[in-house]
Design an enzyme around this catalytic site. Structure first.
Site, PDB file in Angstrom:
ATOM      1  CG  ASN A 159      -0.364   0.015   2.505  1.00  0.00           C
ATOM      2  OD1 ASN A 159       0.792  -0.364   2.648  1.00  0.00           O
ATOM      3  ND2 ASN A 159      -1.099   0.439   3.512  1.00  0.00           N
ATOM      4  CD  GLU A 255       5.120  -0.393  13.466  1.00  0.00           C
ATOM      5  OE1 GLU A 255       3.940  -0.485  13.863  1.00  0.00           O
ATOM      6  OE2 GLU A 255       6.053  -0.057  14.216  1.00  0.00           O
ATOM      7  CB  CYS A 289      -1.811  -0.046   8.876  1.00  0.00           C
ATOM      8  SG  CYS A 289      -0.717   1.363   8.952  1.00  0.00           S
TER       9      CYS A 289
HETATM   10  P1  NAP Z   1       1.088  -9.037   3.458  1.00  0.00           P
HETATM   11  O1  NAP Z   1       0.303  -9.888   2.569  1.00  0.00           O
HETATM   12  O2  NAP Z   1       1.319  -9.497   4.856  1.00  0.00           O
HETATM   13  O3  NAP Z   1       2.487  -8.790   2.705  1.00  0.00           O
HETATM   14  C1  NAP Z   1       3.464  -7.934   3.249  1.00  0.00           C
HETATM   15  C2  NAP Z   1       4.825  -8.349   2.746  1.00  0.00           C
HETATM   16  O4  NAP Z   1       5.169  -9.622   3.282  1.00  0.00           O
HETATM   17  C3  NAP Z   1       4.908  -8.505   1.225  1.00  0.00           C
HETATM   18  O5  NAP Z   1       6.174  -8.078   0.791  1.00  0.00           O
HETATM   19  C4  NAP Z   1       4.768 -10.011   1.048  1.00  0.00           C
HETATM   20  O6  NAP Z   1       5.312 -10.488  -0.161  1.00  0.00           O
HETATM   21  C5  NAP Z   1       5.587 -10.481   2.229  1.00  0.00           C
HETATM   22  N1  NAP Z   1       5.370 -11.867   2.639  1.00  0.00           N
HETATM   23  C6  NAP Z   1       4.353 -12.694   2.341  1.00  0.00           C
HETATM   24  N2  NAP Z   1       4.542 -13.901   2.937  1.00  0.00           N
HETATM   25  C7  NAP Z   1       5.706 -13.820   3.614  1.00  0.00           C
HETATM   26  C8  NAP Z   1       6.441 -14.716   4.434  1.00  0.00           C
HETATM   27  N3  NAP Z   1       6.033 -15.955   4.698  1.00  0.00           N
HETATM   28  N4  NAP Z   1       7.594 -14.288   4.980  1.00  0.00           N
HETATM   29  C9  NAP Z   1       8.043 -13.046   4.751  1.00  0.00           C
HETATM   30  N5  NAP Z   1       7.398 -12.146   3.992  1.00  0.00           N
HETATM   31  C10 NAP Z   1       6.235 -12.524   3.424  1.00  0.00           C
HETATM   32  O7  NAP Z   1       0.460  -7.568   3.588  1.00  0.00           O
HETATM   33  P2  NAP Z   1      -0.070  -6.600   2.431  1.00  0.00           P
HETATM   34  O8  NAP Z   1      -1.296  -7.208   1.846  1.00  0.00           O
HETATM   35  O9  NAP Z   1       1.038  -6.210   1.538  1.00  0.00           O
HETATM   36  O10 NAP Z   1      -0.480  -5.315   3.280  1.00  0.00           O
HETATM   37  C11 NAP Z   1      -1.710  -5.215   3.932  1.00  0.00           C
HETATM   38  C12 NAP Z   1      -1.574  -5.492   5.411  1.00  0.00           C
HETATM   39  O11 NAP Z   1      -0.457  -4.783   5.939  1.00  0.00           O
HETATM   40  C13 NAP Z   1      -2.776  -4.995   6.209  1.00  0.00           C
HETATM   41  O12 NAP Z   1      -3.073  -5.926   7.228  1.00  0.00           O
HETATM   42  C14 NAP Z   1      -2.274  -3.695   6.825  1.00  0.00           C
HETATM   43  O13 NAP Z   1      -2.947  -3.308   7.990  1.00  0.00           O
HETATM   44  C15 NAP Z   1      -0.847  -4.006   7.059  1.00  0.00           C
HETATM   45  N6  NAP Z   1      -0.057  -2.784   7.109  1.00  0.00           N
HETATM   46  C16 NAP Z   1       0.361  -2.335   8.306  1.00  0.00           C
HETATM   47  C17 NAP Z   1       1.075  -1.157   8.398  1.00  0.00           C
HETATM   48  C18 NAP Z   1       1.551  -0.631   9.719  1.00  0.00           C
HETATM   49  O14 NAP Z   1       2.414   0.242   9.703  1.00  0.00           O
HETATM   50  N7  NAP Z   1       1.042  -1.094  10.844  1.00  0.00           N
HETATM   51  C19 NAP Z   1       1.371  -0.434   7.253  1.00  0.00           C
HETATM   52  C20 NAP Z   1       0.904  -0.915   6.024  1.00  0.00           C
HETATM   53  C21 NAP Z   1       0.200  -2.093   5.955  1.00  0.00           C
HETATM   54  P3  NAP Z   1       4.347 -10.840  -1.404  1.00  0.00           P
HETATM   55  O15 NAP Z   1       3.722  -9.570  -1.812  1.00  0.00           O
HETATM   56  O16 NAP Z   1       5.281 -11.402  -2.387  1.00  0.00           O
HETATM   57  O17 NAP Z   1       3.347 -11.848  -0.897  1.00  0.00           O
HETATM   58  O1  G3H Z   2      -0.780   1.665   5.986  1.00  0.00           O
HETATM   59  C1  G3H Z   2      -0.085   2.001   6.937  1.00  0.00           C
HETATM   60  C2  G3H Z   2       0.659   3.248   6.969  1.00  0.00           C
HETATM   61  O2  G3H Z   2       1.725   3.160   7.877  1.00  0.00           O
HETATM   62  C3  G3H Z   2      -0.264   4.389   7.314  1.00  0.00           C
HETATM   63  O3  G3H Z   2       0.328   5.599   7.106  1.00  0.00           O
HETATM   64  O4  G3H Z   2      -1.364   6.997   8.297  1.00  0.00           O
HETATM   65  O5  G3H Z   2       0.303   8.027   6.775  1.00  0.00           O
HETATM   66  O6  G3H Z   2      -1.561   6.631   5.854  1.00  0.00           O
HETATM   67  P1  G3H Z   2      -0.623   6.886   6.994  1.00  0.00           P
END
Ligand code: NAP
Ligand code: G3H
Length: 481
Positions: A159, A255, A289
């Site tokens: 994202n 995160e 997030c």
């Molecule tokens: P995701 O599916 O968990 O993927 C995140 C990263 O992890 C991608 O680079 C993915 O690669 C990789 N990955 C997948 N399986 C893995 C494994 N077994 N070991 C290591 N890495 C692996 O998350 P997303 O769909 O990209 O993002 C959405 C989620 O992220 C939401 O739940 C959101 O809340 C959270 N998020 C949190 C924050 C925060 O700061 N708290 C910020 C942004 C997003 P691939 O793409 O190749 O699968």
């Molecule tokens: O998606 C997660 C990001 O850390 C959120 O950042 O609050 O600036 O959109 P933001």
């Protein structure tokens, strides 16, 4: 060469763009399914090579004066600013972010990198006299400095493919580490543009090496690799928990997901609350997030707040990012849109009042608002990562706190009230990393600490905090004898 005539993007290894035309992953646009470009699904052997290069390069980098490291990072920031429109164009196609938000992400990243460089230049050590502790004389001094960890593995989500990659890479480098960067597959091309800016800005070879490929195939291997010394991960709680289980004693900073609540009390400024809630819930289609993911409003003001939110939602636009800067666009993939649709159906079936949206065209879910959501509905607890906002009416402040804390997540919460004492009281009770008083939930400014508790994360991000997380204390004790 960064990408070939067939639009295949290479990986940056030891300062060179390496192309492999086998095992390609074709990145299609969530907007129209058209090919954006192709990347290589790296094998374990190729990943080993990237990590080995990083390991070798780090030793010399750790000795480079901080002010020289800082100059390179300033160059990177300048290049990103120059290239903001070019990179944004790719982001629009690759992750369906609107152009204005994509440009703003790149510019925010440039600011982040400059601030990181300057913060690292100003990090201080300390010295502790031994005689403060009972029984010791004034003949010992502990000099506390920081040193690099080695190879940092940076794994970013789709994202914020530029910003949430740079927010790992820049502090890691300033702390003297080298980086192996694994971008999200959908978002990898944007991530490679970021890596290119580091290379073109004069970062010595080997300090950033990119590894592309599905997380499900190479993820476990890289996070447990004996030569990755730190894992800095942003993504879903599901993958985060898996990483935490399998990495054993390796230090990690994570995160993860969230279910941020906006709590609105009887005495709140309801116009302000409605504006913030809607802005917080729907930008980039709710794929943040920190998006506002539920509203907990006390009965006394709930009718008025709901009216104001409905009114405010009329300003939320949706459509293709190729046709304008809409708030809501297509979700990242069909699986995500199906998931959000499932949450909507469950809420409807269980009797929630649908006040807006609820429809779907392809992967665009119309901005959706539910009133009278109850705690037996999935939307009360699950993270949609889509444009759906549930309103849960509560009797009083205590009930709002209780429901807020019953979530498995603990990223942020907002509290809307004009009573500063109540604001502090509620903030002290909420099990989250950050409480926003009279504002939407959000990460920035980026030097603020940013963290999640419970299933929302481990460790603290934020410029200085990230540098500290990716370095370790070294104590040298001088014995004056
Ligand atoms: P995701 O599916 O968990 O993927 C995140 C990263 O992890 C991608 O680079 C993915 O690669 C990789 N990955 C997948 N399986 C893995 C494994 N077994 N070991 C290591 N890495 C692996 O998350 P997303 O769909 O990209 O993002 C959405 C989620 O992220 C939401 O739940 C959101 O809340 C959270 N998020 C949190 C924050 C925060 O700061 N708290 C910020 C942004 C997003 P691939 O793409 O190749 O699968
Ligand atoms: O998606 C997660 C990001 O850390 C959120 O950042 O609050 O600036 O959109 P933001």
């Amino acid at each position: 060469m960064f990408n070939t005539e067939e639009n295949i993007y290479g990986n940056l290894l030891n300062g060179k763009w390496i192309h492999n035309k086998e095992n390609l992953i074709h990145i299609k646009s969530p907007i129209n399914g058209e090919l954006v470009g192709s990347i290589h699904a790296m094998s374990r052997e190729e990943v080993d090579e990237a990590i080995n290069i990083a390991k070798k390069a780090q030793k010399e980098w750790a000795l480079v004066p901080t002010n020289e490291k800082s100059k390179i990072l300033h160059n990177v920031a300048d290049l990103l600013e120059e290239r903001a429109e070019e990179i944004a164009k790719i982001m629009v196609l690759e992750i369906a972010k609107d152009n204005k938000s994509a440009i703003s992400e790149v510019k925010r990243t440039a600011d982040f990198i400059r601030f990181t460089a300057e913060t690292a230049e100003n990090i201080k050590g300390e010295s502790l006299p031994g005689d403060s502790f009972p029984g010791f004389k004034n003949d010992k001094i502990s000099i506390v400095t920081r040193e690099a960890l080695g190879v940092v593995l940076a794994i970013s989500p789709f994202n914020y493919p530029v910003n949430l990659a740079a927010s790992k890479i820049a502090p890691a480098l300033m702390a003297g580490n080298s980086v192996v960067f694994k971008p999200a597959t959908q978002g990898a091309i944007s991530g490679l543009y970021l890596a290119k800016a580091f290379k073109d800005a004069g970062l010595p070879d080997g300090l950033i090496n990119t590894i592309t490929g599905r997380g499900s195939e190479i993820g476990d291997y890289v996070v447990t690799h004996k030569d990755t010394d730190f894992v800095n991960f942003t993504g879903s709680s599901e993958i985060g928990k898996r990483i935490s289980r399998i990495t054993e004693m390796k230090p990690i900073l994570m995160e993860l997901g969230g279910k941020d609540a906006a709590i609105v009390l009887d005495d709140a400024d309801l116009d302000l609350a409605a504006k913030n809630i809607v802005a917080g819930a729907f930008s980039y289609s709710g794929q943040r997030c920190t998006a506002v993911k539920r509203v907990l409003v006390t009965d006394y003001v709930s009718d008025t707040l709901v009216e104001k939110i409905v009114e405010e939602m009329k300003k939320v636009t949706y459509g293709s990012p190729l046709e304008g800067n809409f708030t809501v666009g297509p979700l990242i993939d069909t699986k995500s849109a199906d998931f959000v649709e499932g949450l909507i159906k469950d809420a409807v079936d269980k009797g929630a009042t649908l006040l807006a949206g609820g429809t779907r065209e392809g992967n665009i879910i119309a901005p959706t608002l539910f009133d009278n959501v109850t705690v037996d509905m999935r939307i009360a607890w699950e993270e949609p990562f889509g444009p759906v906002l549930p309103i849960i009416r509560v009797r009083n402040m205590e009930e709002a706190i209780k429901i807020a804390n019953e979530s498995e997540y603990g990223l942020q919460s907002s509290i809307f009230t004009k009573d500063i004492n109540k604001a502090f009281y509620v903030a002290s009770k909420l099990e989250v990393g950050t409480v926003q008083v009279n504002n939407k939930t959000e990460r920035g400014p980026d030097h603020f600490p940013f963290l999640g508790v419970k299933s929302s994360g481990m460790g603290v991000q934020g410029i200085r905090y990230s540098i500290e997380a990716m370095s370790r204390v070294k104590a040298t004790v001088i014995n004056l004898k």
